[in-house]
Design an enzyme around this catalytic site. Structure first.
Site, PDB file in Angstrom:
ATOM      1  N   TYR A 272       0.885  -1.146   0.121  1.00 50.01           N
ATOM      2  CA  TYR A 272       0.011  -0.210   0.126  1.00 50.01           C
ATOM      3  C   TYR A 272       0.879   1.372  -0.005  1.00 50.01           C
ATOM      4  O   TYR A 272       0.280   2.357   0.028  1.00 50.01           O
ATOM      5  CB  TYR A 272      -1.150   0.054   1.153  1.00 50.01           C
ATOM      6  CG  TYR A 272      -2.181  -0.758   1.065  1.00 50.01           C
ATOM      7  CD1 TYR A 272      -2.068  -2.039   0.875  1.00 50.01           C
ATOM      8  CD2 TYR A 272      -3.344  -0.098   0.899  1.00 50.01           C
ATOM      9  CE1 TYR A 272      -3.403  -2.780   0.542  1.00 50.01           C
ATOM     10  CE2 TYR A 272      -4.577  -0.584   0.506  1.00 50.01           C
ATOM     11  CZ  TYR A 272      -4.615  -2.085   0.387  1.00 50.01           C
ATOM     12  OH  TYR A 272      -5.793  -2.845   0.435  1.00 50.01           O
TER      13      TYR A 272
ATOM     14  N   LYS B  49       3.045 -14.524   4.087  1.00 50.65           N
ATOM     15  CA  LYS B  49       3.218 -15.614   2.815  1.00 50.65           C
ATOM     16  C   LYS B  49       4.927 -15.532   2.570  1.00 50.65           C
ATOM     17  O   LYS B  49       5.513 -15.314   1.799  1.00 50.65           O
ATOM     18  CB  LYS B  49       2.820 -14.890   1.601  1.00 50.65           C
ATOM     19  CG  LYS B  49       2.821 -15.621   0.185  1.00 50.65           C
ATOM     20  CD  LYS B  49       1.719 -16.833   0.364  1.00 50.65           C
ATOM     21  CE  LYS B  49       2.081 -17.837  -1.033  1.00 50.65           C
ATOM     22  NZ  LYS B  49       1.350 -19.076  -0.800  1.00 50.65           N
TER      23      LYS B  49
ATOM     24  N   ASP C 280      -3.046 -18.245   2.247  1.00 52.09           N
ATOM     25  CA  ASP C 280      -3.703 -19.206   1.420  1.00 52.09           C
ATOM     26  C   ASP C 280      -4.594 -20.095   2.375  1.00 52.09           C
ATOM     27  O   ASP C 280      -5.593 -20.106   2.363  1.00 52.09           O
ATOM     28  CB  ASP C 280      -3.020 -19.804   0.333  1.00 52.09           C
ATOM     29  CG  ASP C 280      -1.811 -20.286   0.766  1.00 52.09           C
ATOM     30  OD1 ASP C 280      -1.308 -20.230   1.758  1.00 52.09           O
ATOM     31  OD2 ASP C 280      -1.003 -21.039  -0.257  1.00 52.09           O
TER      32      ASP C 280
ATOM     33  N   ASP D 177      -6.671  -6.600   3.958  1.00 55.02           N
ATOM     34  CA  ASP D 177      -7.538  -6.111   3.212  1.00 55.02           C
ATOM     35  C   ASP D 177      -8.418  -7.362   2.844  1.00 55.02           C
ATOM     36  O   ASP D 177      -9.916  -7.231   2.745  1.00 55.02           O
ATOM     37  CB  ASP D 177      -6.833  -5.359   1.910  1.00 55.02           C
ATOM     38  CG  ASP D 177      -8.254  -4.708   1.138  1.00 55.02           C
ATOM     39  OD1 ASP D 177      -9.192  -4.424   1.605  1.00 55.02           O
ATOM     40  OD2 ASP D 177      -7.937  -4.797  -0.052  1.00 55.02           O
TER      41      ASP D 177
ATOM     42  N   ASP E 159     -12.681  -8.701   4.182  1.00 56.72           N
ATOM     43  CA  ASP E 159     -13.858  -8.932   3.446  1.00 56.72           C
ATOM     44  C   ASP E 159     -14.462 -10.341   3.604  1.00 56.72           C
ATOM     45  O   ASP E 159     -15.417 -10.570   3.700  1.00 56.72           O
ATOM     46  CB  ASP E 159     -13.570  -8.649   1.615  1.00 56.72           C
ATOM     47  CG  ASP E 159     -13.802  -7.178   1.444  1.00 56.72           C
ATOM     48  OD1 ASP E 159     -13.758  -6.336   2.296  1.00 56.72           O
ATOM     49  OD2 ASP E 159     -14.332  -6.967   0.266  1.00 56.72           O
TER      50      ASP E 159
HETATM   51  C1  IPM Z   1     -10.666  -1.194   2.754  1.00 56.44           C
HETATM   52  C2  IPM Z   1     -10.811  -0.870   1.367  1.00 56.44           C
HETATM   53  C3  IPM Z   1      -9.758   0.124   1.104  1.00 56.44           C
HETATM   54  C4  IPM Z   1      -8.544  -0.786   1.386  1.00 56.44           C
HETATM   55  C5  IPM Z   1      -9.739   0.687  -0.278  1.00 56.44           C
HETATM   56  C6  IPM Z   1     -11.142   1.188  -0.553  1.00 56.44           C
HETATM   57  C7  IPM Z   1      -8.493   1.657  -0.632  1.00 56.44           C
HETATM   58  O1  IPM Z   1     -10.854  -1.703   0.675  1.00 56.44           O
HETATM   59  O2  IPM Z   1     -11.003  -0.350   3.675  1.00 56.44           O
HETATM   60  O3  IPM Z   1     -10.369  -2.427   3.121  1.00 56.44           O
HETATM   61  O4  IPM Z   1      -7.875  -1.430   0.404  1.00 56.44           O
HETATM   62  O5  IPM Z   1      -7.897  -0.731   2.182  1.00 56.44           O
HETATM   63 MG    MG Z   2     -11.065  -3.730   1.811  1.00 53.61          MG
END
Ligand code: IPM
Ligand code: MG
Length: 377
Positions: free
Chosen positions: A135, A210, A243, A267, A271
């Protein structure tokens, strides 16, 4: 009284933040706490109209406040990356919010897509590093001689200053992105994870990397993890490659208490975490600088496809608001909001559209306020 910078942002951001703000105000007033909201218009519309993203002068102003409450940024009218990098990531980096804390908790009354898993099985924290890794914003893409000097690390990360050189033949085309970890940056986030385990009375910290392939960068991460863990002899540890981690989060989520991870894997797995805890509409997060100003936001994005239809689930924003109050030291108000939200979901009369129910964004907010009012009587 607290001064909070309010950035509703794009898409469903404003509608979920509206509910969060309403509930924060209501619960705070119950406890004689006052919130002074300072609203900023940053996001796609403002950018398209004014050409302005997030001016440095505003960042300076925000530094004098107590916290930031953010909806979401991102809009199909703007090229991907611009709003995300120049607003969201700019705040995280400039304010050195190096901790991204993301609780993965299946609330009662919500069904996980994982068969037979209940709130007893899914309850852990992901502690995501928030300033380094892939990042750092350093990369380039170019073709043969088009190459120009866009390849020096743009962010002065702990004073590192690195130069890379490419010599391409003819029409060869490449794109690259640099990942970088520092010992200092890894140490502080890993230490936070162990301290969080102590604070919450938990017994294990798991790390994700990783190191078997990207061994320079994540090998460093692992070494630092080992070093830091020695300072916490009562807390056990385990190691996962990312993984395998994604597989275990689906098959054995009960295995995890605190998971500490570099930025990009964090990240991705959060999700996945949001999905196993029922859906992205209930997953909240905090971008924390323990010595500075922190930002609180739902994990979900701006979801432009459901904007202004009342379909958005405001619970992630509401729970992010509770995390904000908690970090301000208003632990009682924070837990009241969390408990009432949990109660409403458990009762099941108000079911978000996200979970196949009928409750609109504002009806969910109404339901929570109604329950908060009952606490008064
Ligand atoms: C998150 C989002 C952000 C990230 C994006 C929108 C830049 O996916 O907060 O997880 O990748 O950190
Ligand atoms: Mg995200």
């Amino acid at each position: 009284m607290y001064n909070i910078a309010l950035i509703p942002g794009d898409g469903i951001g404003p509608e979920v933040i509206r509910e969060g703000k309403r509930i924060i105000d209501f619960a705070s007033e119950l406890n004689n706490v006052q919130i002074n909201w300072v609203e900023f218009p940053f996001g796609a519309e403002h950018y398209l109209k004014k050409g302005e993203l997030l001016p440095d002068s505003v960042l300076e102003e925000i530094k004098g406040m107590d916290a930031i409450y953010l909806g979401a940024v991102g809009d199909p009218q703007v090229k991907p990356g611009i709003l995300e990098k120049e607003i969201l990531l700019k705040i995280r980096f400039s304010l050195d919010q190096y901790i991204n804390l993301r609780p993965i908790r299946l609330l009662q009354g919500i069904e996980s897509p994982l068969r037979n898993k209940t709130f007893k099985n899914i309850n852990f924290y992901v502690v995501r590093e928030n300033t380094e890794d892939f990042y750092i914003g350093t990369g380039s893409s170019f073709k043969g001689k088009e190459y120009h000097s866009d390849h020096v690390i743009k962010r002065n990360l702990f004073q590192s200053n690195i130069q890379i050189d490419f010599q391409l033949d003819g029409e060869e085309e490449i794109g690259y992105q640099l990942g970088l970890l520092t010992r200092k940056g890894s140490d502080r986030i890993i230490r936070y994870a162990f301290e969080l385990a102590e604070k919450k009375g938990l017994s294990k910290v798991s790390t994700v990397d990783k190191a078997n392939v990207l061994s320079d960068m994540y090998g460093l991460w692992r070494r630092v993890f080992k070093d830091v863990s020695r300072d916490f002899p009562d807390i056990s540890t385990d190691y996962y490659y990312v993984d395998a981690m994604t597989m275990l989060m689906v098959t054995n989520p009960e295995r995890f208490q605190i998971v500490v991870t570099p930025n990009m894997f964090g990240d991705i797995i959060t999700d996945l975490g949001a999905a196993i805890q029922g859906g992205i509409g209930i997953a909240a997060s905090a971008n924390i600088n323990p010595e500075g100003i922190s930002m609180f936001e739902p994990i979900h994005g701006s979801a432009p496809d459901i904007k202004n239809q009342g379909k958005a689930n405001p619970i992630a924003a509401i729970l992010a608001g509770a995390m904000m109050l908690d970090s301000l030291g208003e632990t009682k108000i924070a837990s009241t909001i969390e408990n009432v939200t949990q109660e409403v979901l458990k009762e099941g009369k108000i079911k978000p559209i996200e979970f196949g129910g009928k409750a609109s964004t504002s009806e969910i907010g109404d339901g929570i306020i109604k329950k908060l009012k009952k606490l008064l009587n």
